[in-house]
Design a protein around this motif. Structure first.
Motif, PDB file in Angstrom:
ATOM      1  N   ASP A 178       0.973  -1.240   0.091  1.00 24.04           N
ATOM      2  CA  ASP A 178       0.110   0.155   0.086  1.00 24.04           C
ATOM      3  C   ASP A 178       0.793   1.047  -0.021  1.00 24.04           C
ATOM      4  O   ASP A 178       1.836   1.209   0.455  1.00 24.04           O
ATOM      5  CB  ASP A 178      -0.864  -0.043   1.298  1.00 24.04           C
ATOM      6  CG  ASP A 178      -1.851   1.068   1.107  1.00 24.04           C
ATOM      7  OD1 ASP A 178      -1.597   2.138   1.355  1.00 24.04           O
ATOM      8  OD2 ASP A 178      -3.252   1.008   0.680  1.00 24.04           O
ATOM      9  N   PRO A 179       0.556   2.353  -0.611  1.00 19.95           N
ATOM     10  CA  PRO A 179       1.417   3.765  -0.560  1.00 19.95           C
ATOM     11  C   PRO A 179       1.770   3.897   0.673  1.00 19.95           C
ATOM     12  O   PRO A 179       2.797   4.479   1.066  1.00 19.95           O
ATOM     13  CB  PRO A 179       0.481   4.423  -1.381  1.00 19.95           C
ATOM     14  CG  PRO A 179      -0.266   3.813  -2.349  1.00 19.95           C
ATOM     15  CD  PRO A 179      -0.603   2.503  -1.634  1.00 19.95           C
ATOM     16  N   ALA A 180       0.865   3.801   1.811  1.00 14.44           N
ATOM     17  CA  ALA A 180       1.086   4.235   3.133  1.00 14.44           C
ATOM     18  C   ALA A 180       2.127   3.419   3.736  1.00 14.44           C
ATOM     19  O   ALA A 180       2.533   3.750   4.835  1.00 14.44           O
ATOM     20  CB  ALA A 180      -0.228   4.057   3.852  1.00 14.44           C
ATOM     21  N   ASP A 181       2.805   2.081   3.256  1.00 13.77           N
ATOM     22  CA  ASP A 181       3.719   1.379   3.568  1.00 13.77           C
ATOM     23  C   ASP A 181       5.021   1.936   3.245  1.00 13.77           C
ATOM     24  O   ASP A 181       5.872   1.482   3.699  1.00 13.77           O
ATOM     25  CB  ASP A 181       3.336   0.020   3.008  1.00 13.77           C
ATOM     26  CG  ASP A 181       2.386  -0.847   3.543  1.00 13.77           C
ATOM     27  OD1 ASP A 181       1.817  -0.555   4.636  1.00 13.77           O
ATOM     28  OD2 ASP A 181       1.912  -1.610   2.450  1.00 13.77           O
ATOM     29  N   VAL A 182       5.121   2.940   2.541  1.00 15.69           N
ATOM     30  CA  VAL A 182       6.300   3.568   1.900  1.00 15.69           C
ATOM     31  C   VAL A 182       6.737   4.840   2.605  1.00 15.69           C
ATOM     32  O   VAL A 182       5.763   5.793   2.698  1.00 15.69           O
ATOM     33  CB  VAL A 182       6.234   3.755   0.335  1.00 15.69           C
ATOM     34  CG1 VAL A 182       7.667   4.184  -0.129  1.00 15.69           C
ATOM     35  CG2 VAL A 182       5.724   2.611  -0.297  1.00 15.69           C
ATOM     36  N   ILE A 183       7.907   4.604   3.150  1.00 15.79           N
ATOM     37  CA  ILE A 183       8.525   5.907   3.651  1.00 15.79           C
ATOM     38  C   ILE A 183       9.350   6.625   2.932  1.00 15.79           C
ATOM     39  O   ILE A 183      10.361   6.035   2.349  1.00 15.79           O
ATOM     40  CB  ILE A 183       9.320   5.704   4.982  1.00 15.79           C
ATOM     41  CG1 ILE A 183       8.235   4.954   6.029  1.00 15.79           C
ATOM     42  CG2 ILE A 183       9.918   6.740   5.697  1.00 15.79           C
ATOM     43  CD1 ILE A 183       9.098   4.482   7.267  1.00 15.79           C
ATOM     44  N   ILE A 184       9.248   8.093   2.347  1.00 11.87           N
ATOM     45  CA  ILE A 184      10.231   8.513   1.499  1.00 11.87           C
ATOM     46  C   ILE A 184      11.206   9.270   2.194  1.00 11.87           C
ATOM     47  O   ILE A 184      11.094   9.918   3.172  1.00 11.87           O
ATOM     48  CB  ILE A 184       9.293   9.739   0.823  1.00 11.87           C
ATOM     49  CG1 ILE A 184       8.153   9.132   0.001  1.00 11.87           C
ATOM     50  CG2 ILE A 184      10.416  10.303  -0.360  1.00 11.87           C
ATOM     51  CD1 ILE A 184       8.627   8.109  -0.945  1.00 11.87           C
ATOM     52  N   THR A 185      12.519   8.858   1.894  1.00 13.25           N
ATOM     53  CA  THR A 185      13.701   9.256   2.501  1.00 13.25           C
ATOM     54  C   THR A 185      14.540  10.003   1.563  1.00 13.25           C
ATOM     55  O   THR A 185      14.363  10.571   0.583  1.00 13.25           O
ATOM     56  CB  THR A 185      14.489   8.053   3.021  1.00 13.25           C
ATOM     57  OG1 THR A 185      15.020   7.406   1.804  1.00 13.25           O
ATOM     58  CG2 THR A 185      13.726   6.919   3.803  1.00 13.25           C
ATOM     59  N   THR A 186      15.746  10.500   2.350  1.00 11.48           N
ATOM     60  CA  THR A 186      16.541  11.327   1.312  1.00 11.48           C
ATOM     61  C   THR A 186      17.597  10.555   0.715  1.00 11.48           C
ATOM     62  O   THR A 186      18.388  11.135   0.071  1.00 11.48           O
ATOM     63  CB  THR A 186      17.376  12.146   2.608  1.00 11.48           C
ATOM     64  OG1 THR A 186      18.052  11.267   3.280  1.00 11.48           O
ATOM     65  CG2 THR A 186      16.688  13.168   3.071  1.00 11.48           C
ATOM     66  N   GLY A 187      17.446   9.202   0.672  1.00  8.81           N
ATOM     67  CA  GLY A 187      18.060   8.427  -0.316  1.00  8.81           C
ATOM     68  C   GLY A 187      18.499   7.055   0.364  1.00  8.81           C
ATOM     69  O   GLY A 187      17.876   6.662   1.385  1.00  8.81           O
ATOM     70  N   ALA A 188      19.044   6.122  -0.365  1.00  5.07           N
ATOM     71  CA  ALA A 188      19.183   4.843   0.237  1.00  5.07           C
ATOM     72  C   ALA A 188      20.213   4.705   1.409  1.00  5.07           C
ATOM     73  O   ALA A 188      19.956   3.750   2.295  1.00  5.07           O
ATOM     74  CB  ALA A 188      20.051   3.864  -0.982  1.00  5.07           C
ATOM     75  N   ARG A 189      20.894   5.845   1.534  1.00  2.00           N
ATOM     76  CA  ARG A 189      21.734   5.719   3.007  1.00  2.00           C
ATOM     77  C   ARG A 189      20.920   6.027   4.192  1.00  2.00           C
ATOM     78  O   ARG A 189      20.987   5.289   4.999  1.00  2.00           O
ATOM     79  CB  ARG A 189      22.886   6.780   2.806  1.00  2.00           C
ATOM     80  CG  ARG A 189      24.038   6.467   1.950  1.00  2.00           C
ATOM     81  CD  ARG A 189      25.083   7.816   1.681  1.00  2.00           C
ATOM     82  NE  ARG A 189      25.948   7.342   0.621  1.00  2.00           N
ATOM     83  CZ  ARG A 189      27.243   6.574   1.010  1.00  2.00           C
ATOM     84  NH1 ARG A 189      27.382   5.975   2.288  1.00  2.00           N
ATOM     85  NH2 ARG A 189      28.092   6.261   0.128  1.00  2.00           N
ATOM     86  N   GLN A 190      19.974   6.908   3.841  1.00  2.00           N
ATOM     87  CA  GLN A 190      19.150   7.084   5.114  1.00  2.00           C
ATOM     88  C   GLN A 190      18.359   5.811   5.323  1.00  2.00           C
ATOM     89  O   GLN A 190      18.120   5.329   6.441  1.00  2.00           O
ATOM     90  CB  GLN A 190      18.413   8.411   4.912  1.00  2.00           C
ATOM     91  CG  GLN A 190      17.406   8.629   6.113  1.00  2.00           C
ATOM     92  CD  GLN A 190      16.590   9.724   5.998  1.00  2.00           C
ATOM     93  OE1 GLN A 190      15.875  10.002   4.931  1.00  2.00           O
ATOM     94  NE2 GLN A 190      16.193  10.428   6.731  1.00  2.00           N
ATOM     95  N   SER A 191      17.564   5.342   4.083  1.00  2.00           N
ATOM     96  CA  SER A 191      16.846   4.136   4.329  1.00  2.00           C
ATOM     97  C   SER A 191      17.727   3.045   5.176  1.00  2.00           C
ATOM     98  O   SER A 191      16.990   2.515   6.049  1.00  2.00           O
ATOM     99  CB  SER A 191      16.600   3.758   3.005  1.00  2.00           C
ATOM    100  OG  SER A 191      15.663   4.782   2.335  1.00  2.00           O
TER     101      SER A 191
END
Length: 356
Positions: free
Chosen positions: A72-85
């Motif tokens: 679900d789109p609500a499952d997705v956290i938008i971050t500042t990039g792969a390093r932060q993820s």
């Protein structure tokens, strides 16, 4: 990272005559410059920024669901990039302990797990596993499919970097691990390899039971906020991530890979190259002995930059002496010249020239 490596990176970047076969950057000519500029102008004219992160969440979820997941789109956290993820996933893993990352892996992953207090090891079947789907770094090969049953049957947490799965030369995009183990997979993604480095936009799909903790950790950092770049990116995703455009990128990178491998075989016949299945670089093991950082130093003096193998190894050691050689960012016409310079550096290093 070894301070010598940081110094070498700065030195190589400051010399315009150095051919850079280091890093893992996409080709300049494939970057969506005009599309981004046009999208930024449209955003500035309309001031329509507020829902851009929602658009990116929908895009991420749709792409994963097309591969067999149920996100679900609500499952997705938008971050500042792969390093932060990766940093969020690493800090959320409990208990602190070992993380198995393979014999060769992403320096960003090594850094994230180490900074969170974990011990990175090549293998431990009982520990959380870090893997790269579709295309691995630095080898450019699929290391997940041969282990898929093992990974899914282990019961351990799996941190998955999916940043280059679209760049397999054969065009095959695998079913993601998050489709079959959503309660254990931390799915990490970025636009840096597919579209453009430096956008500062990535994503994390944590297990749903860990979403609260992941969001709390993300907010302690600088969570990706609404802004000009994500607003522009949201406008061009459909166009710039179109299958035809991605297919052209794959074909270009496959051609570049062939060129750099042929050059290595010709100019460095004693080096062993693992032919990549995709991605932006090849992994080569040399016939040299000694310190791989010293080899890189010698190479820069001869006008070419490559990445030392030690940064991809969990123990930080450089044996056997291996190197990541990127074929994506340099001009196609510079690839053979870059390998020719590397051959010259290898000869000087082998002779232990005091000036190498």
């Amino acid at each position: 990272m070894d301070l010598r490596i940081e110094k070498l990176q700065r030195r190589a970047a400051s010399h315009p005559g150095v051919i850079s076969l280091a890093g893992c950057l996409p080709a300049d000519e494939l970057l969506p410059r005009l599309e981004l500029v046009r999208a930024m102008e449209q955003v500035l004219e309309s001031s329509a920024w507020s829902d851009c992160l929602d658009h990116i969440r929908v895009w991420v979820a749709d792409r994963l669901n097309a591969r067999g997941a149920q996100i679900d789109p609500a499952d997705v956290i938008i971050t500042t990039g792969a390093r932060q993820s990766l940093a969020i996933a690493a800090r959320a893993l409990r208990p602190i302990g070992r993380v198995a990352v393979g014999e060769l892996t992403s320096p960003a992953a090594i850094g994230a797990f180490t900074a969170a207090g974990h011990e990175v090891v090549p293998a431990d079947e009982d520990a959380p596993q870090f893997v790269m789907e579709g295309v691995s770094t630095p080898e450019g090969r699929d290391l997940v499919t041969p282990r898929r049953a093992e990974l899914l049957g282990s019961g351990a947490a799996i941190i998955v970097d999916d940043g280059m799965s679209d760049l397999r030369f054969d065009g095959a995009v695998r079913r993601p691990l998050v489709a079959d183990a959503p309660d254990r997979v931390w799915h990490v993604g970025t636009f840096a390899k597919l579209l453009c480095n430096g956008l500062g936009v990535g994503w994390l799909v944590p297990p749903r039971h860990a979403m609260r903790d992941a969001l709390a950790l993300a907010h302690k950092d600088e969570l990706r906020e609404v802004g000009l770049v994500p607003a522009a990116l949201a406008r061009i995703l459909g166009e710039c991530a179109h299958p035809d455009r991605i297919a052209r990128a794959r074909a270009s990178y496959a051609m570049r890979a062939e060129a750099v491998i042929a050059a290595i075989h010709h100019h460095l016949p004693g080096w062993q190259v693992r032919e990549p299945e995709g991605g932006l670089a090849v992994w080569a093991e040399s016939d040299l002995e000694g310190d791989d950082v010293a080899v890189v130093t010698a190479a820069i003096k001869q006008g070419v930059a490559i990445d030392p193998g030690c940064v991809f190894r969990p123990d930080g050691q450089g044996t056997p002496l291996g190197f990541r050689i990127s074929f994506a960012h340099a001009r196609l016409t510079d690839l053979e010249e870059g390998i020719r310079r590397l051959s010259r550096a290898a000869r000087k290093f082998r002779r232990c020239d005091p000036d190498n």
